[in-house]
Write a protein that holds these residues in place. Structure first.
Motif, PDB file in Angstrom:
ATOM      1  N   PRO A 222       0.804  -1.221   0.000  1.00 31.08           N
ATOM      2  CA  PRO A 222       0.000   0.000   0.000  1.00 31.08           C
ATOM      3  C   PRO A 222       0.836   1.270   0.000  1.00 31.08           C
ATOM      4  N   ALA A 223       2.040   1.202   0.540  1.00 30.32           N
ATOM      5  CA  ALA A 223       2.892   2.391   0.591  1.00 30.32           C
ATOM      6  C   ALA A 223       3.384   2.769  -0.803  1.00 30.32           C
ATOM      7  N   ALA A 224       3.830   1.765  -1.564  1.00 31.84           N
ATOM      8  CA  ALA A 224       4.338   2.011  -2.917  1.00 31.84           C
ATOM      9  C   ALA A 224       3.238   1.940  -3.968  1.00 31.84           C
ATOM     10  N   ASN A 225       2.044   1.463  -3.575  1.00 33.37           N
ATOM     11  CA  ASN A 225       0.905   1.288  -4.494  1.00 33.37           C
ATOM     12  C   ASN A 225       1.275   0.366  -5.656  1.00 33.37           C
ATOM     13  N   THR A 226       1.933  -0.737  -5.302  1.00 34.43           N
ATOM     14  CA  THR A 226       2.331  -1.727  -6.299  1.00 34.43           C
ATOM     15  C   THR A 226       1.781  -3.103  -5.911  1.00 34.43           C
ATOM     16  N   GLN A 227       1.718  -3.992  -6.909  1.00 35.74           N
ATOM     17  CA  GLN A 227       1.294  -5.363  -6.679  1.00 35.74           C
ATOM     18  C   GLN A 227       2.299  -6.308  -7.323  1.00 35.74           C
ATOM     19  N   SER A 228       2.372  -7.542  -6.786  1.00 26.91           N
ATOM     20  CA  SER A 228       3.341  -8.489  -7.336  1.00 26.91           C
ATOM     21  C   SER A 228       2.892  -9.919  -7.089  1.00 26.91           C
ATOM     22  N   ILE A 229       3.500 -10.841  -7.848  1.00 28.26           N
ATOM     23  CA  ILE A 229       3.328 -12.283  -7.662  1.00 28.26           C
ATOM     24  C   ILE A 229       4.673 -12.852  -7.253  1.00 28.26           C
ATOM     25  N   LEU A 230       4.666 -13.676  -6.200  1.00 24.33           N
ATOM     26  CA  LEU A 230       5.890 -14.299  -5.708  1.00 24.33           C
ATOM     27  C   LEU A 230       5.751 -15.812  -5.768  1.00 24.33           C
ATOM     28  N   ILE A 231       6.880 -16.489  -5.988  1.00 26.17           N
ATOM     29  CA  ILE A 231       6.946 -17.946  -5.989  1.00 26.17           C
ATOM     30  C   ILE A 231       7.925 -18.367  -4.902  1.00 26.17           C
ATOM     31  N   GLN A 240      10.497 -15.478  -4.437  1.00 30.44           N
ATOM     32  CA  GLN A 240      11.022 -14.612  -5.479  1.00 30.44           C
ATOM     33  C   GLN A 240       9.889 -13.947  -6.263  1.00 30.44           C
ATOM     34  N   VAL A 241      10.023 -12.662  -6.521  1.00 33.23           N
ATOM     35  CA  VAL A 241       9.045 -11.936  -7.326  1.00 33.23           C
ATOM     36  C   VAL A 241       9.202 -12.343  -8.787  1.00 33.23           C
ATOM     37  N   VAL A 242       8.105 -12.755  -9.427  1.00 27.94           N
ATOM     38  CA  VAL A 242       8.153 -13.145 -10.838  1.00 27.94           C
ATOM     39  C   VAL A 242       7.347 -12.197 -11.720  1.00 27.94           C
ATOM     40  N   ALA A 243       6.509 -11.356 -11.103  1.00 25.84           N
ATOM     41  CA  ALA A 243       5.744 -10.358 -11.858  1.00 25.84           C
ATOM     42  C   ALA A 243       5.403  -9.213 -10.922  1.00 25.84           C
ATOM     43  N   SER A 244       5.431  -7.985 -11.437  1.00 20.79           N
ATOM     44  CA  SER A 244       5.117  -6.834 -10.596  1.00 20.79           C
ATOM     45  C   SER A 244       4.555  -5.709 -11.462  1.00 20.79           C
ATOM     46  N   THR A 245       3.898  -4.763 -10.807  1.00 24.52           N
ATOM     47  CA  THR A 245       3.302  -3.626 -11.504  1.00 24.52           C
ATOM     48  C   THR A 245       4.042  -2.349 -11.157  1.00 24.52           C
ATOM     49  N   ASN A 246       3.894  -1.363 -12.032  1.00 24.28           N
ATOM     50  CA  ASN A 246       4.368  -0.028 -11.705  1.00 24.28           C
ATOM     51  C   ASN A 246       3.388   0.623 -10.736  1.00 24.28           C
ATOM     52  N   SER A 247       3.850   1.610 -10.012  1.00 22.48           N
ATOM     53  CA  SER A 247       3.050   2.219  -8.957  1.00 22.48           C
ATOM     54  C   SER A 247       1.725   2.764  -9.479  1.00 22.48           C
ATOM     55  N   LEU A 249      -0.522   1.858 -11.508  1.00 26.78           N
ATOM     56  CA  LEU A 249      -0.932   1.826 -12.906  1.00 26.78           C
ATOM     57  C   LEU A 249      -1.719   0.584 -13.296  1.00 26.78           C
ATOM     58  N   SER A 250      -1.577  -0.516 -12.564  1.00 22.00           N
ATOM     59  CA  SER A 250      -2.245  -1.754 -12.974  1.00 22.00           C
ATOM     60  C   SER A 250      -2.317  -2.729 -11.811  1.00 22.00           C
ATOM     61  N   MET A 251      -2.944  -3.876 -12.072  1.00 15.57           N
ATOM     62  CA  MET A 251      -3.109  -4.927 -11.079  1.00 15.57           C
ATOM     63  C   MET A 251      -2.542  -6.230 -11.623  1.00 15.57           C
ATOM     64  N   VAL A 252      -2.160  -7.127 -10.719  1.00 16.23           N
ATOM     65  CA  VAL A 252      -1.710  -8.470 -11.112  1.00 16.23           C
ATOM     66  C   VAL A 252      -2.270  -9.461 -10.098  1.00 16.23           C
ATOM     67  N   SER A 253      -2.753 -10.614 -10.595  1.00 14.33           N
ATOM     68  CA  SER A 253      -3.343 -11.599  -9.688  1.00 14.33           C
ATOM     69  C   SER A 253      -3.091 -13.009 -10.201  1.00 14.33           C
ATOM     70  N   LEU A 254      -3.199 -13.976  -9.280  1.00 12.50           N
ATOM     71  CA  LEU A 254      -2.956 -15.370  -9.613  1.00 12.50           C
ATOM     72  C   LEU A 254      -4.146 -15.967 -10.353  1.00 12.50           C
ATOM     73  N   ALA A 255      -3.844 -16.833 -11.332  1.00  9.44           N
ATOM     74  CA  ALA A 255      -4.880 -17.647 -11.973  1.00  9.44           C
ATOM     75  C   ALA A 255      -4.688 -19.112 -11.574  1.00  9.44           C
ATOM     76  N   GLY A 256      -3.494 -19.654 -11.768  1.00  6.67           N
ATOM     77  CA  GLY A 256      -3.212 -21.036 -11.406  1.00  6.67           C
ATOM     78  C   GLY A 256      -1.941 -21.511 -12.071  1.00  6.67           C
ATOM     79  N   TRP A 257      -1.561 -22.723 -11.733  1.00  7.04           N
ATOM     80  CA  TRP A 257      -0.321 -23.314 -12.225  1.00  7.04           C
ATOM     81  C   TRP A 257      -0.597 -24.211 -13.437  1.00  7.04           C
ATOM     82  N   THR A 258       0.268 -24.128 -14.431  1.00  7.92           N
ATOM     83  CA  THR A 258       0.197 -25.017 -15.591  1.00  7.92           C
ATOM     84  C   THR A 258       1.194 -26.169 -15.394  1.00  7.92           C
ATOM     85  N   THR A 259       1.347 -27.002 -16.410  1.00  7.11           N
ATOM     86  CA  THR A 259       2.317 -28.093 -16.351  1.00  7.11           C
ATOM     87  C   THR A 259       3.530 -27.807 -17.226  1.00  7.11           C
TER      88      THR A 259
END
Length: 260
Positions: A222-231, A240-247, A249-259
């Protein structure tokens, strides 16, 4: 769907035909809403009735039969009701559909929290406690990831209660065994980031890799107004962060794991 904190609706989508059939309607209720939690099997799913403001009043969990429910006769079966006002409540069923696990975190002044994880028959019945947290532990999200293991996101307060670390644990659910909490990740109290598992689906493949080696987290700073996905590894260590947004500007969320 909950409209204006006033009208809760539950509908069933037939994927093959694209038709949408309404199963439930609750109108003119500004204190509570009803929402779908997760499927138990091919016919029944869990519905939770909970307060619209936090900390919520006691929550009630129902089973609804998708093949027989109608707006006039939804046939809600009461599975459990929490016995006090809560800070956080979470539930999930075992892979074989026989057990229901639930975690509740009571917000208190002294001690800070009272966290309990219970288990019982998936369709209702006597429930037993197999994990009682320390006064510093508040389990926020619980997911069943195998026949004998839970994945948990928790906040852990300092002794003074003026700061919190964000933790990820696994907990053994084998009857008669020690619950064996394993801390996979602990984020410093100086970090204000909020962590969560998949917010839209509870199936194991949505949160844990299909080979059972890794888990995924959603994070909002909330301080940086950013979102990320970690594994992270289910053996522990830094995530480890594998995806992140700029402050902001956008959102990122999990869908699921593939094979892949």
């Amino acid at each position: 769907v909950d409209t204006n904190h006033n009208t809760s609706q539950i509908s069933l989508l037939n994927v093959a035909s694209g038709s949408l059939h309404q199963l439930f309607l609750d109108q003119n209720d500004t204190l509570y809403d009803y929402s779908v939690v997760t499927w138990l099997d091919n016919t029944n799913f869990y519905v939770i009735k909970q307060g619209t403001s936090a900390p919520t009043p006691p929550a009630t969990v129902f089973l609804m039969n998708a093949s027989t429910a109608t707006v006039a006769h939804p046939g809600l079966v009461n599975i459990l009701t929490t016995n006090t006002r809560l800070s956080d409540f979470s539930l999930d069923s075992s892979p074989d559909g026989t057990r229901l696990y639930s975690s509740s975190c009571l917000l208190a002044n002294s001690p800070l929290f009272s966290t309990t994880i219970m288990a019982g028959p998936a369709a209702g019945g006597a429930r037993t406690t197999f994990f009682q947290g320390t006064p510093q532990d508040c389990v926020q999200v619980l997911r069943v990831i195998s026949s004998n293991k839970l994945l948990v996101v928790a906040q852990v307060a300092t002794e003074a209660g003026n700061a919190f670390s964000n933790d990820v644990w696994t907990i053994n659910t084998t009857p008669g065994a020690s619950y064996n909490v394993v801390s996979l990740l602990s984020v410093s109290p100086d970090d204000s980031t909020r962590y969560d598992l998949n917010e839209t689906t509870q199936f194991s493949w949505s949160n844990v890799s299909r080979d059972g080696s890794s888990y995924a987290l959603q994070a909002i700073n909330p301080a940086a107004n950013t979102q990320s996905i970690l594994i992270g590894s289910l053996n522990g260590g830094n995530a480890q962060v594998v995806a992140s947004t700029n402050s902001g500007l956008s959102m990122v969320s999990l869908a699921g794991w593939t094979t892949m």
